[in-house]
Write a protein that holds these residues in place. Structure first.
Motif, PDB file in Angstrom:
ATOM      1  N   THR A 204     -18.258  -6.035  11.656  1.00  0.00           N
ATOM      2  CA  THR A 204     -19.148  -5.885  12.543  1.00  0.00           C
ATOM      3  C   THR A 204     -20.102  -4.864  11.966  1.00  0.00           C
ATOM      4  OG1 THR A 204     -17.274  -5.697  14.179  1.00  0.00           O
ATOM      5  CG2 THR A 204     -19.018  -4.226  14.497  1.00  0.00           C
ATOM      6  N   CYS A 205     -19.954  -3.989  10.921  1.00  0.00           N
ATOM      7  CA  CYS A 205     -20.971  -3.055  10.714  1.00  0.00           C
ATOM      8  C   CYS A 205     -21.514  -3.336   9.201  1.00  0.00           C
ATOM      9  CB  CYS A 205     -20.365  -1.770  10.537  1.00  0.00           C
ATOM     10  SG  CYS A 205     -19.089  -1.138   9.343  1.00  0.00           S
ATOM     11  N   GLY A 206     -20.721  -4.279   8.387  1.00  0.00           N
ATOM     12  CA  GLY A 206     -21.329  -4.732   7.114  1.00  0.00           C
ATOM     13  C   GLY A 206     -20.637  -3.721   5.896  1.00  0.00           C
ATOM     14  N   CYS A 207     -19.997  -2.737   6.317  1.00  0.00           N
ATOM     15  CA  CYS A 207     -19.423  -1.484   5.164  1.00  0.00           C
ATOM     16  C   CYS A 207     -18.305  -2.225   4.467  1.00  0.00           C
ATOM     17  CB  CYS A 207     -19.125  -0.443   5.989  1.00  0.00           C
ATOM     18  SG  CYS A 207     -20.805   0.523   6.612  1.00  0.00           S
ATOM     19  N   THR A 208     -18.363  -1.925   3.119  1.00  0.00           N
ATOM     20  CA  THR A 208     -17.177  -2.268   2.414  1.00  0.00           C
ATOM     21  C   THR A 208     -15.953  -0.884   2.677  1.00  0.00           C
ATOM     22  OG1 THR A 208     -18.256  -3.635   0.728  1.00  0.00           O
ATOM     23  CG2 THR A 208     -16.423  -2.603   0.260  1.00  0.00           C
ATOM     24  N   THR A 209     -14.745  -1.486   3.175  1.00  0.00           N
ATOM     25  CA  THR A 209     -13.960  -0.612   3.655  1.00  0.00           C
ATOM     26  C   THR A 209     -12.888  -0.316   2.636  1.00  0.00           C
ATOM     27  OG1 THR A 209     -12.630  -2.295   4.744  1.00  0.00           O
ATOM     28  CG2 THR A 209     -14.011  -1.058   5.947  1.00  0.00           C
ATOM     29  N   HIS A 210     -12.299  -1.420   1.713  1.00  0.00           N
ATOM     30  CA  HIS A 210     -11.374  -1.038   0.862  1.00  0.00           C
ATOM     31  C   HIS A 210     -11.295  -2.485   0.061  1.00  0.00           C
ATOM     32  CE1 HIS A 210      -9.447  -3.549   4.209  1.00  0.00           C
ATOM     33  NE2 HIS A 210      -8.374  -3.933   3.169  1.00  0.00           N
ATOM     34  N   TRP A 211     -10.410  -2.290  -1.192  1.00  0.00           N
ATOM     35  CA  TRP A 211     -10.034  -3.472  -1.823  1.00  0.00           C
ATOM     36  C   TRP A 211      -8.545  -3.544  -2.137  1.00  0.00           C
ATOM     37  CZ3 TRP A 211      -7.105  -2.528  -6.041  1.00  0.00           C
ATOM     38  CH2 TRP A 211      -7.167  -1.462  -6.929  1.00  0.00           C
ATOM     39  N   ASP A 212      -7.981  -4.707  -2.179  1.00  0.00           N
ATOM     40  CA  ASP A 212      -6.477  -4.688  -2.419  1.00  0.00           C
ATOM     41  C   ASP A 212      -6.485  -5.728  -3.514  1.00  0.00           C
ATOM     42  OD1 ASP A 212      -6.961  -7.099  -1.108  1.00  0.00           O
ATOM     43  OD2 ASP A 212      -6.033  -6.599   0.781  1.00  0.00           O
ATOM     44  N   ASN A 213      -5.137  -6.039  -4.103  1.00  0.00           N
ATOM     45  CA  ASN A 213      -4.867  -6.562  -5.195  1.00  0.00           C
ATOM     46  C   ASN A 213      -4.599  -7.964  -4.366  1.00  0.00           C
ATOM     47  OD1 ASN A 213      -4.466  -5.506  -7.851  1.00  0.00           O
ATOM     48  ND2 ASN A 213      -3.656  -3.894  -6.617  1.00  0.00           N
ATOM     49  N   ILE A 214      -4.762  -9.097  -5.324  1.00  0.00           N
ATOM     50  CA  ILE A 214      -4.648 -10.585  -5.017  1.00  0.00           C
ATOM     51  C   ILE A 214      -3.141 -10.641  -5.115  1.00  0.00           C
ATOM     52  CG2 ILE A 214      -5.001 -12.817  -5.708  1.00  0.00           C
ATOM     53  CD1 ILE A 214      -7.507 -11.561  -4.599  1.00  0.00           C
ATOM     54  N   ASP A 215      -2.594 -10.102  -6.105  1.00  0.00           N
ATOM     55  CA  ASP A 215      -1.122 -10.185  -6.433  1.00  0.00           C
ATOM     56  C   ASP A 215      -0.510  -8.764  -6.361  1.00  0.00           C
ATOM     57  OD1 ASP A 215       1.612 -10.718  -6.964  1.00  0.00           O
ATOM     58  OD2 ASP A 215       1.094 -11.815  -9.127  1.00  0.00           O
ATOM     59  N   PRO A 216      -0.209  -8.227  -5.074  1.00  0.00           N
ATOM     60  CA  PRO A 216       0.447  -6.961  -4.863  1.00  0.00           C
ATOM     61  C   PRO A 216       1.728  -6.793  -5.791  1.00  0.00           C
ATOM     62  CG  PRO A 216       0.498  -8.031  -2.862  1.00  0.00           C
ATOM     63  CD  PRO A 216      -0.135  -8.877  -3.761  1.00  0.00           C
ATOM     64  N   THR A 217       2.200  -7.874  -6.133  1.00  0.00           N
ATOM     65  CA  THR A 217       3.536  -7.676  -7.065  1.00  0.00           C
ATOM     66  C   THR A 217       3.324  -7.334  -8.468  1.00  0.00           C
ATOM     67  OG1 THR A 217       3.935  -9.928  -7.215  1.00  0.00           O
ATOM     68  CG2 THR A 217       4.911  -9.410  -5.457  1.00  0.00           C
ATOM     69  N   ASP A 218       2.216  -7.660  -8.750  1.00  0.00           N
ATOM     70  CA  ASP A 218       2.036  -7.308 -10.108  1.00  0.00           C
ATOM     71  C   ASP A 218       1.258  -5.914 -10.362  1.00  0.00           C
ATOM     72  OD1 ASP A 218       1.212  -7.873 -12.755  1.00  0.00           O
ATOM     73  OD2 ASP A 218      -0.817  -8.760 -12.432  1.00  0.00           O
ATOM     74  N   HIS A 219       0.500  -5.544  -9.379  1.00  0.00           N
ATOM     75  CA  HIS A 219      -0.164  -4.253  -9.439  1.00  0.00           C
ATOM     76  C   HIS A 219      -0.218  -3.364  -7.949  1.00  0.00           C
ATOM     77  CE1 HIS A 219      -1.871  -4.583 -13.241  1.00  0.00           C
ATOM     78  NE2 HIS A 219      -2.219  -5.908 -12.701  1.00  0.00           N
ATOM     79  N   ASN A 220       0.534  -2.569  -7.675  1.00  0.00           N
ATOM     80  CA  ASN A 220       1.006  -2.022  -6.362  1.00  0.00           C
ATOM     81  C   ASN A 220       0.274  -1.006  -6.094  1.00  0.00           C
ATOM     82  OD1 ASN A 220       2.198  -1.534  -3.851  1.00  0.00           O
ATOM     83  ND2 ASN A 220       3.581   0.034  -4.876  1.00  0.00           N
ATOM     84  N   ARG A 221      -1.289  -1.274  -6.238  1.00  0.00           N
ATOM     85  CA  ARG A 221      -2.369  -0.407  -6.092  1.00  0.00           C
ATOM     86  C   ARG A 221      -3.641  -0.982  -5.014  1.00  0.00           C
ATOM     87  NH1 ARG A 221      -1.544   4.786  -7.309  1.00  0.00           N
ATOM     88  NH2 ARG A 221      -3.828   5.047  -7.976  1.00  0.00           N
ATOM     89  N   MET A 222      -4.188  -0.108  -4.279  1.00  0.00           N
ATOM     90  CA  MET A 222      -5.275  -0.658  -3.632  1.00  0.00           C
ATOM     91  C   MET A 222      -6.247   0.753  -3.667  1.00  0.00           C
ATOM     92  SD  MET A 222      -4.313  -0.368   0.245  1.00  0.00           S
ATOM     93  CE  MET A 222      -5.882  -0.975   0.928  1.00  0.00           C
ATOM     94  N   ALA A 223      -7.600   0.463  -2.928  1.00  0.00           N
ATOM     95  CA  ALA A 223      -8.204   1.606  -2.974  1.00  0.00           C
ATOM     96  C   ALA A 223      -8.950   1.562  -1.537  1.00  0.00           C
ATOM     97  CB  ALA A 223      -9.489   1.490  -3.998  1.00  0.00           C
ATOM     98  N   VAL A 224      -9.590   2.768  -1.172  1.00  0.00           N
ATOM     99  CA  VAL A 224     -10.015   2.900   0.202  1.00  0.00           C
ATOM    100  C   VAL A 224     -11.427   3.368   0.055  1.00  0.00           C
ATOM    101  CG1 VAL A 224     -10.086   4.018   2.515  1.00  0.00           C
ATOM    102  CG2 VAL A 224      -7.853   2.982   1.603  1.00  0.00           C
TER     103      VAL A 224
END
Length: 97
Positions: free
Chosen positions: A49-69
């Motif tokens: 809707t607004c074009g803002c980048t909101t967050h990223w997540d891991n492609i494989d969350p079992t490998d790295h249990n982190r994300m960012a907002v």
């Protein structure tokens, strides 16, 4: 964290990292566009809707249990009390402070 890598610099983001299970993204499953960049370990999410980048997540969350907002999405006065670390994602992969 403020990163100077090519994608973070262009997006103008300010990342807050957390374990995936501690973050709840409240949106419809198809509300964002998913962009996989670089080493293909994370996916950036951008609001359709607004074009803002909101967050990223891991492609494989079992490998790295982190994300960012992206904290650039909150009101500026809420950022004033936070310590922002500078990260050299462009060259050394070390904090600059």
């Amino acid at each position: 964290m403020e990163c100077n890598c090519s994608i973070c610099r262009r997006l103008g983001v300010l990342w807050f990292h957390a374990e995936i299970n501690l973050v709840e993204i409240k949106s419809k499953p198809d509300a964002t566009l998913r962009y996989i960049h670089g080493d293909k370990m994370i996916a950036f999410h951008t609001c359709k809707t607004c074009g803002c980048t909101t967050h990223w997540d891991n492609i494989d969350p079992t490998d790295h249990n982190r994300m960012a907002v992206n904290l650039r999405m909150i009101e500026p006065d809420m950022l004033q009390s936070l310590r922002v670390r500078k990260f050299d994602g462009a060259a050394t992969w070390k904090y600059l402070d």
